[in-house]
Design an enzyme around this catalytic site. Structure first.
Site, PDB file in Angstrom:
ATOM      1  N   TRP A 184      -9.907   3.981 -28.403  1.00 55.15           N
ATOM      2  CA  TRP A 184      -8.967   5.077 -28.140  1.00 55.15           C
ATOM      3  C   TRP A 184      -8.108   5.265 -29.382  1.00 55.15           C
ATOM      4  O   TRP A 184      -7.567   4.290 -29.908  1.00 55.15           O
ATOM      5  CB  TRP A 184      -8.049   4.772 -26.937  1.00 55.15           C
ATOM      6  N   GLU A 225     -12.430   6.626 -25.047  1.00 55.28           N
ATOM      7  CA  GLU A 225     -11.426   7.121 -24.090  1.00 55.28           C
ATOM      8  C   GLU A 225     -10.822   8.440 -24.565  1.00 55.28           C
ATOM      9  O   GLU A 225     -10.400   8.566 -25.711  1.00 55.28           O
ATOM     10  CB  GLU A 225     -10.325   6.057 -23.934  1.00 55.28           C
ATOM     11  N   LYS A 227      -8.013  11.797 -24.124  1.00 53.74           N
ATOM     12  CA  LYS A 227      -6.600  11.979 -23.770  1.00 53.74           C
ATOM     13  C   LYS A 227      -6.215  13.434 -23.941  1.00 53.74           C
ATOM     14  O   LYS A 227      -6.786  14.138 -24.776  1.00 53.74           O
ATOM     15  CB  LYS A 227      -5.734  11.086 -24.658  1.00 53.74           C
ATOM     16  N   ASP A 258      -9.202   7.775 -18.220  1.00 55.58           N
ATOM     17  CA  ASP A 258      -7.919   7.183 -17.818  1.00 55.58           C
ATOM     18  C   ASP A 258      -7.241   8.247 -16.956  1.00 55.58           C
ATOM     19  O   ASP A 258      -7.085   9.389 -17.397  1.00 55.58           O
ATOM     20  CB  ASP A 258      -7.112   6.875 -19.097  1.00 55.58           C
ATOM     21  N   HIS A 261      -4.671  10.754 -18.205  1.00 57.23           N
ATOM     22  CA  HIS A 261      -4.999  11.539 -19.393  1.00 57.23           C
ATOM     23  C   HIS A 261      -5.538  12.933 -19.120  1.00 57.23           C
ATOM     24  O   HIS A 261      -6.344  13.451 -19.889  1.00 57.23           O
ATOM     25  CB  HIS A 261      -5.998  10.769 -20.254  1.00 57.23           C
ATOM     26  N   HIS A 285      -9.824   3.621 -16.764  1.00 58.31           N
ATOM     27  CA  HIS A 285      -8.512   2.993 -16.832  1.00 58.31           C
ATOM     28  C   HIS A 285      -7.754   3.537 -15.637  1.00 58.31           C
ATOM     29  O   HIS A 285      -7.547   4.757 -15.547  1.00 58.31           O
ATOM     30  CB  HIS A 285      -7.757   3.410 -18.096  1.00 58.31           C
ATOM     31  N   ASP A 293       1.969  11.103 -18.551  1.00 61.20           N
ATOM     32  CA  ASP A 293       1.160   9.889 -18.664  1.00 61.20           C
ATOM     33  C   ASP A 293       2.096   8.691 -18.855  1.00 61.20           C
ATOM     34  O   ASP A 293       2.104   8.052 -19.898  1.00 61.20           O
ATOM     35  CB  ASP A 293       0.207  10.045 -19.867  1.00 61.20           C
ATOM     36  N   ASP A 295       2.291   5.777 -17.357  1.00 58.09           N
ATOM     37  CA  ASP A 295       1.762   4.424 -17.186  1.00 58.09           C
ATOM     38  C   ASP A 295       2.617   3.560 -16.263  1.00 58.09           C
ATOM     39  O   ASP A 295       2.929   2.411 -16.579  1.00 58.09           O
ATOM     40  CB  ASP A 295       1.531   3.754 -18.552  1.00 58.09           C
ATOM     41  N   ASP A 325      -4.440   0.004 -16.677  1.00 58.49           N
ATOM     42  CA  ASP A 325      -3.727   0.351 -17.910  1.00 58.49           C
ATOM     43  C   ASP A 325      -2.345   0.899 -17.558  1.00 58.49           C
ATOM     44  O   ASP A 325      -2.187   2.104 -17.388  1.00 58.49           O
ATOM     45  CB  ASP A 325      -4.540   1.382 -18.711  1.00 58.49           C
TER      46      ASP A 325
END
Ligand code: RNT
Ligand code: ZN
Length: 418
Positions: A184, A225, A227, A258, A261, A285, A293, A295, A325
């Site tokens: 990533w 990955e 995004k 993810d 994303h 993820h 995003d 997390d 993640d």
């Protein structure tokens, strides 16, 4: 009633709708989740001093974070002791462990810098997954790495990508289980770009150069990955979804999705079945974005459950490489791991306990009234009794009982780190 009695009762209730709780538990038992080391220290790692960069951010300053490999390993052990089943450890290149006084830059890393992690994993009988670290480093120039217009910058990061292939191969060989190696990059632009193509063409060429290095494809499962944006990188991301999905498909590597994303109403659960129709394996993820995003720690929410349902309904528990993640620095970091890991497992168990064939038949028969009714009623089935039994048979605390262990560890260990 004891846990076993409650379980026996739940087993009968599920049996009445054609769900075999024993089979569900057996499948969950064999499903490893890759636990990300970076929740333990706010994505800092051991190879640099500067702040976290690359458009990702941790917020909060809860005391007691791990600052050495020994501390991080102890914290991982503490978390794993409260999570049922056997899992995997997901490392970043920035977690290389050097000898006292030694420093090795990212483009010169070698397997030996991860030997202590291999020892750790061997002793616990777990596998390791890996990630090159294309952020928090002074060779990220103007926010760019593999897509930089400066050849010297690109070459540095290409060398980093290549050494990580070797390190991933080392993990797989030593531990006897394939290593997922996820690429990533944070590259992108804050404001409207004038040329959207050239950075992507450079990224493509850089990835081609990395993957031209021979590596054992049965041991290293390379993933890419995507995004949509990052903090300070709002207008344009080089590694967009279209870029990564097409690159992966053309080059025989895995796509990694993810769920933080994508645009806010776009869900990964809906992407999984399409991706599985065209790919032998996919990587995920799982995170929780709150308005962006962000997390946040994974909770037992609707989208996590939908992701789990798609994995289960497509009979793809061995085709989906699932890692977590998230990074929350505002709460006890071990609790964050345990909550996130247990919730992902709960979502998988919940999905395994749905009468999936029956529900699919209702859909096929256009019985939408009954389908809605049943999906709603199933939410209150005695799922928790099966979960607690699963925890008990795995020798980990049931319900919220694990939290006392975290509190004790905070008092005995984390609070002394201040
Ligand atoms: C960033 C990506 C990436 C990182 C980790 C630390 O937005 O999600 O996966 O979070 O590699
Ligand atoms: Zn991610």
């Amino acid at each position: 009633m004891t846990t076993e009695q409650r379980y026996e009762s739940a087993k009968e209730i599920y049996k009445a709708i054609g769900v075999d709780t024993e089979a569900a538990i057996a499948k969950l038992q064999k499903f490893p989740i890759s636990m990300h080391c970076w929740q333990g220290d706010d994505v800092v790692g051991f190879d640099h001093e500067g702040p976290l960069s690359g458009g990702i951010q941790t917020t909060g300053n809860y005391p007691g974070k791990a600052t050495t490999p020994e501390e991080l390993m102890a914290d991982i052990d503490q978390a794993l002791s409260l999570i049922p089943g056997k899992h995997r450890l997901n490392l970043h290149a920035s977690y290389a462990i050097f000898e006292p006084g030694e420093f090795v830059d990212r483009d010169k890393l070698e397997p030996k810098h991860f030997q202590k992690w291999v020892d750790f994993a061997k002793q616990r009988g777990i596998g390791i997954d890996f990630n090159p670290t294309f952020f928090s480093h002074d060779k990220v120039v103007n926010g760019l790495t593999l897509s930089s217009p400066i050849k010297e910058v690109r070459d540095f990061w290409i060398r980093h990508g290549i050494v990580c292939l070797k390190i991933a191969e080392y993990f797989a060989t030593e531990l006897g289980t394939p290593c997922e190696l996820n690429y990533w990059i944070p590259d992108g632009y804050k404001d409207v770009p004038a040329d959207r193509t050239a950075p992507r063409a450079r990224f493509k060429d850089s990835m081609d150069q990395i993957l031209a290095t021979p590596y054992d494809k049965s041991k290293v499962l390379v993933a890419l990955e995507s995004k949509v944006f990052g903090i300070g990188v709002e207008s344009y991301t080089v590694g967009s979804s279209e870029f990564t999905v097409n690159y992966a498909a053309r080059n025989g590597i895995l796509s990694l999705m993810d769920n933080g994303h994508y645009h806010p109403t776009e869900v990964v659960s809906d992407k999984i079945p399409s991706m599985l129709l065209f790919n032998d394996k996919i990587a995920l993820h799982v995170t929780r974005g709150v308005r962006w995003d962000s997390d946040h720690v994974v909770i037992f929410d609707d989208e996590t459950k939908e992701i789990a349902k798609e994995i289960v309904r497509n009979d793809a528990m061995d085709r989906v490489l699932l890692g977590l993640d998230f990074f929350d620095a505002s709460i006890n970091r071990i609790s964050a791991w345990v909550v996130g890991m247990r919730n992902m497992q709960k979502a998988m168990l919940f999905a395994l306990l749905q009468p999936n064939e029956k529900l699919a038949k209702l859909q096929n028969d256009s019985e939408f009234t009954e389908l809605m009714m049943l999906q709603e009623e199933l939410k209150l089935y005695p799922f928790g009794d099966v979960w607690n039994y699963f925890c008990k048979t795995n020798g980990v605390p049931e319900k919220e009982d694990w939290f006392a262990e975290v509190q004790k560890y905070e008092k005995d260990v984390l609070s002394k780190r201040l």
